[in-house]
Design a protein around this motif. Structure first.
Motif, PDB file in Angstrom:
ATOM      1  N   HIS A 246      28.020  33.156 -12.440  1.00 39.70           N
ATOM      2  CA  HIS A 246      27.396  34.478 -12.393  1.00 39.70           C
ATOM      3  C   HIS A 246      26.100  34.451 -11.595  1.00 39.70           C
ATOM      4  N   ALA A 272      32.594  43.899 -14.052  1.00 39.69           N
ATOM      5  CA  ALA A 272      31.728  43.181 -14.997  1.00 39.69           C
ATOM      6  C   ALA A 272      32.173  43.447 -16.432  1.00 39.69           C
ATOM      7  N   TYR A 275      34.961  41.223 -17.612  1.00 42.79           N
ATOM      8  CA  TYR A 275      34.626  39.851 -17.994  1.00 42.79           C
ATOM      9  C   TYR A 275      34.245  39.744 -19.472  1.00 42.79           C
ATOM     10  N   LEU A 279      30.403  36.955 -19.716  1.00 48.79           N
ATOM     11  CA  LEU A 279      29.326  37.165 -18.762  1.00 48.79           C
ATOM     12  C   LEU A 279      28.027  37.421 -19.519  1.00 48.79           C
ATOM     13  N   ARG A 283      23.669  39.660 -16.012  1.00 43.11           N
ATOM     14  CA  ARG A 283      24.180  38.870 -14.898  1.00 43.11           C
ATOM     15  C   ARG A 283      25.397  39.561 -14.281  1.00 43.11           C
ATOM     16  N   HIS A 284      25.750  39.148 -13.070  1.00 42.76           N
ATOM     17  CA  HIS A 284      26.824  39.810 -12.331  1.00 42.76           C
ATOM     18  C   HIS A 284      27.856  38.795 -11.860  1.00 42.76           C
ATOM     19  N   PRO A 285      29.136  39.141 -11.938  1.00 38.87           N
ATOM     20  CA  PRO A 285      30.175  38.220 -11.463  1.00 38.87           C
ATOM     21  C   PRO A 285      30.263  38.232  -9.944  1.00 38.87           C
TER      22      PRO A 285
END
Length: 554
Positions: A246, A272, A275, A279, A283-285
């Motif tokens: 991430h 997102a 996930y 996650l 935070r960002h994938p």
């Protein structure tokens, strides 16, 4: 004084239009490569010099143009891609407005050499400032070559605001990465200042691991897993980042809808969401996804550069995306053996407290000597008593200010701030479009206590860090710094300020207690301006008896 309404002349109209489409060399490259793609090219070569500010050439093997078409190519709203308003709702080309070449021609010296697929003689057009100088016969194979020189030669104000060569070339790299990923079946070759930057493999099977390694770097490519899903006319394929990979932002997200690079916060949020708890919050994938859907599901005609879209039925699209994400590939996590036994020195987490908190203050007219007591600590806020006065201090900003002033003093005296050597040097794989920016500033980073050197490819070796930048945060720190530098035109003195601010802000996580608070308060009162950070953020305020009465009485 009232001014009369006037109709603008053609030159002014063209330059206004150019300002909407052509922002920098990267936007020129984007428009020209999109034209090559729409022309059915299989191989596209892009050559740039000095970040595109001196020279841009795009060569393709597409269908080319006839001599008569060449005359119209630099006219505004002249296009072969739509014929009526109905075509706007079922676009299958990247460009359609017929403004790109005209806009580029109006602010540069332009040459177009082309030969149509039907055969016959080729043609070459010379234009300057939007005016055709001449057209002559030319010899070349099928396709088109467009050359741009002296960009913004007739608009000095626009030219003045171009960024450094490193930043402009980084912007070009980012544009080409998006285009190459969205059209993996084509071969893209980029040459900058005579050096081949990349050559994509070209694949009939879509985006491959080879594309990811070539365009994003091997380290980034290893953090993805392949993914595909199809339901009726809706299809998604590409790569999803492992949950452990991430990022603090969406810079690692590449989305393409019907072959067009698209920025969509809506789709990013839905992915997102898919996930789930894998996650971490905030935070960002990462992902590289090609989404194919019926053209009438999406409207791309809402942004001058066609980067944002509007979806006809967001609810339906959300359900489809969540359904396909439920079937995402299971993550397989493995730890490389050469990292499994890595240990680093612990980095300082607290300020060292001197034996006494009684200090002489300077530049304060009220008193010559002061002793402070922390009477309350609420989160990172301190209530400090100085005699009969009460102050509220933002401890987080206060700690950062002290470190910022300390680093500025060291930098001014040409001294390197204390840093901690790592027991084992750490290799960091950097996205190619950020690598060049960081390489350019390595000497300055060293002066601020960051020990790193460039290796082959897009890799750095890091052997020292200033506390409290820990090894697990160095990637976010450096990549975030490079992105800020890429997005803004920064002078040397502003870059120093940005770097110092970035490093200093890391100290805001220092744990606070009464002892640290006392030291912090007395140290702040010794500063030239204890009320504000160097960036203008307020650190403390005096609380009067009248204010206390008002708060309690209210």
């Amino acid at each position: 004084m009232r001014r009369p309404v006037r109709v603008l002349n053609e030159e002014t109209i063209n330059q206004i239009a150019a300002g909407e489409v052509i922002e920098n060399p990267a936007s020129c490259v984007k428009e020209l490569v999109e034209n090559s793609i729409d022309a059915g090219a299989k191989e596209i070569t892009i050559e740039t010099k000095a970040g595109g500010k001196a020279f841009i050439r795009v060569v393709d093997d597409g269908i080319g143009m006839r001599r008569d078409d060449l005359f119209l190519a630099i006219e505004r709203h002249a296009t072969s891609k739509i014929t009526s308003v109905e075509d706007l709702f079922s676009l299958d080309t990247l460009g359609f407005r017929g403004e790109a070449i005209a806009s580029i021609a109006s602010v540069s010296k332009l040459t177009i050499t082309t030969r149509p697929i039907e055969g016959g003689a080729g043609s070459k057009l010379y234009a300057e400032g939007g005016k055709i100088i001449k057209i002559e016969e030319s010899t070349r194979s099928q396709g088109t070559t467009v050359e741009i020189s002296s960009l913004f030669f007739n608009v000095p104000v626009r030219k003045k605001f171009l960024k450094s060569v490193a930043q402009e070339s980084t912007s070009i790299h980012k544009v080409l990465v998006w285009l190459a990923l969205s059209h993996p079946f084509l071969v893209f070759r980029w040459i900058h200042d005579g050096r081949e930057e990349f050559l994509t493999p070209g694949s009939d099977e879509g985006i491959s691991e080879g594309h990811l390694e070539t365009l994003l770097g091997q380290g980034v490519a290893e953090s993805f897993v392949p993914f595909s899903f199809q339901e009726s006319t809706f299809k998604v394929e590409g790569f999803l980042g492992k949950p452990s990979a991430h990022r603090p932002n969406r810079l690692g997200q590449y989305l393409f809808i019907n072959g067009r690079p698209i920025y969509s916060p809506f789709i990013s949020r839905v992915i997102a969401e898919g996930y789930g708890t894998a996650l971490p919050m905030g935070r960002h994938p990462q992902f590289v996804l090609q989404v194919d859907m019926p053209g009438n599901w999406v409207d791309v005609n809402i942004h001058p550069q066609k980067r944002e879209v509007r979806f006809v039925d967001q609810s339906k699209l959300r359900d489809l995306l969540l359904r396909c994400l439920e079937k995402r590939t299971e993550e397989k996590v493995s730890i490389p053996t050469h990292f499994s036994s890595m240990h680093v020195l612990p980095l300082a987490k607290e300020i060292k407290i001197p034996p006494t908190v009684e200090m002489e203050t300077k530049n304060l007219p009220l008193v010559s000597q002061i002793k402070v007591n922390v009477v309350a600590l609420v989160g990172h806020f301190l209530f400090v008593q100085k005699g009969d006065e009460l102050y509220l201090i933002n401890g987080k900003e206060g700690v950062a200010k002290l470190q910022e002033e300390r680093m500025r003093k060291l930098y001014a005296e040409n001294e390197i701030p204390p840093s901690q050597s790592l027991l084992l040097p750490h290799t960091l794989e950097c996205p190619p479009h950020l690598y060049k920016i960081l390489v350019e500033e390595l000497p300055l980073l060293k002066k601020l206590g960051i020990g790193m050197r460039a290796l082959s490819g897009s890799t750095f070796l890091i052997d020292a860090l200033p506390p409290p930048i820990s090894l697990d945060r160095v990637e976010d720190f450096l990549f975030g710094l490079a992105e800020e530098m890429r997005m803004a035109k920064i002078k040397q003195k502003d870059l120093v300020s940005l770097l110092i601010k970035k490093v200093s802000s890391s100290f805001s996580k220092t744990s606070l207690n009464a002892e640290v608070g006392s030291y912090l308060a007395t140290s702040l009162l010794k500063c030239d301006n204890p009320l504000y950070t160097l960036g203008g953020v307020k650190i403390m305020r005096k609380i009067t008896e009248k204010e206390l009465e008002k708060w309690i009485g209210g």
